[in-house]
Motif scaffolding. Sequence first.
Motif, short mmCIF file in Angstrom:
data_model
loop_
_atom_site.label_atom_id
_atom_site.label_comp_id
_atom_site.label_asym_id
_atom_site.label_seq_id
_atom_site.Cartn_x
_atom_site.Cartn_y
_atom_site.Cartn_z
N SER A 68 -37.84 -50.10 91.82
CA SER A 68 -39.04 -50.89 91.57
C SER A 68 -40.23 -50.18 92.19
O SER A 68 -40.13 -49.61 93.28
N THR A 69 -41.36 -50.20 91.48
CA THR A 69 -42.59 -49.62 92.01
C THR A 69 -43.70 -50.66 91.89
O THR A 69 -43.65 -51.56 91.06
N ARG A 70 -44.70 -50.51 92.74
CA ARG A 70 -45.84 -51.43 92.69
C ARG A 70 -47.01 -50.72 92.01
O ARG A 70 -47.41 -49.63 92.41
N THR A 71 -47.52 -51.33 90.97
CA THR A 71 -48.69 -50.80 90.29
C THR A 71 -49.76 -51.90 90.30
O THR A 71 -49.54 -53.00 89.78
N LEU A 83 -41.51 -62.01 95.66
CA LEU A 83 -41.82 -61.44 94.35
C LEU A 83 -41.53 -62.44 93.25
O LEU A 83 -42.25 -62.53 92.26
N ARG A 123 -51.35 -54.94 91.07
CA ARG A 123 -50.95 -56.18 91.73
C ARG A 123 -49.59 -56.70 91.30
O ARG A 123 -49.26 -57.86 91.54
N ARG A 124 -48.80 -55.88 90.64
CA ARG A 124 -47.50 -56.37 90.20
C ARG A 124 -46.43 -55.30 90.36
O ARG A 124 -46.73 -54.12 90.55
N ARG A 125 -45.20 -55.74 90.28
CA ARG A 125 -44.05 -54.85 90.36
C ARG A 125 -43.65 -54.39 88.97
O ARG A 125 -43.70 -55.14 88.01
#
Length: 316
Positions: free
Chosen positions: A107-110, A15, A112-114
Amino acid sequence: MRERRLKRRALVLLLLLAACGGASDREPVERGSASFRAGTFTRPRALAAEPCGLASTERDVWILACDGNLLRLPKRGGDPTLRHLGGEVLSLDGLASGSGRLWGLVSTRTRRRREGAIVAVETGSGAIAEPIAVGPAVPMGAGEVAGRLWVGMLDGRLLAVRDGTVEKKATGAPLTWVLTTSSDLWTIDEDGTIALRNPATGAIRDRHERAAIEAIAAGTAFGSLFAATPSAIVRVDPGAEPRPLGVEGTVNAIEPCGDLVWLSQADFGLRALDARGEVVGSVRLAVAPRYLACDGGSSLWVLAEDGRLGSLTIDR
């Protein structure tokens, strides 16, 4: 379990580039002026994922799993509760204690990014507040001091959170640890730099470069910072150079409790250090201890790498 932790650390680095069955313990080993009595370790049935944090409050024990589920276990009877904090945990310790609350670092993924967030949990009612967004990076550590929650981010930002408002106070190398006392603010970055900072502004007062490279555990006690790397434990006193401590083996967690500093070591058990940094007690465990949480200075909660939970009574 170690492989899982290594995979989580590897994911964090990627990341960065992109941005109840039980088992009893063995007989205690007493040494010096400290002795311990250990109980049975049991895995809470509700805990399905690898543990990523542990805290003890007056009435409850709290376990944060890496999938973002927070388990509340009443100490004096009552049903456990399980709530999700809205994201997964990628830091090595995703649960921070504050004044009357706990803070989960998720943390969440939205797309293409965290996206990082911190989530407040009231320790009395168990109520979970709305997440506070902290931007496109992973929150790695947090601590309260001077009326602010300080949050260290994987993209190098040091944030101060107060009354729901997030303010950037500093930038630099990726921050991996944030630790606080009643009056001090410490950070450790990915390059191993230990910094003592102004608890009101975040400005660096004292720094030691490459003093704790690849820090895998850290804690504060006796006005000092203790940091464990894969090969050593160092102690930093304000205004003094870091000095290594004579402790062998890898350390998973560092926790002050009473007048001792406790170390969890997966291939051994627990060791306790006094104010001079000398080992004054040890106990072997049949589990591999990961997280530690002090309970009023008289007992210590231990969460094993496989999710089993137990406590030890401190006899002084």
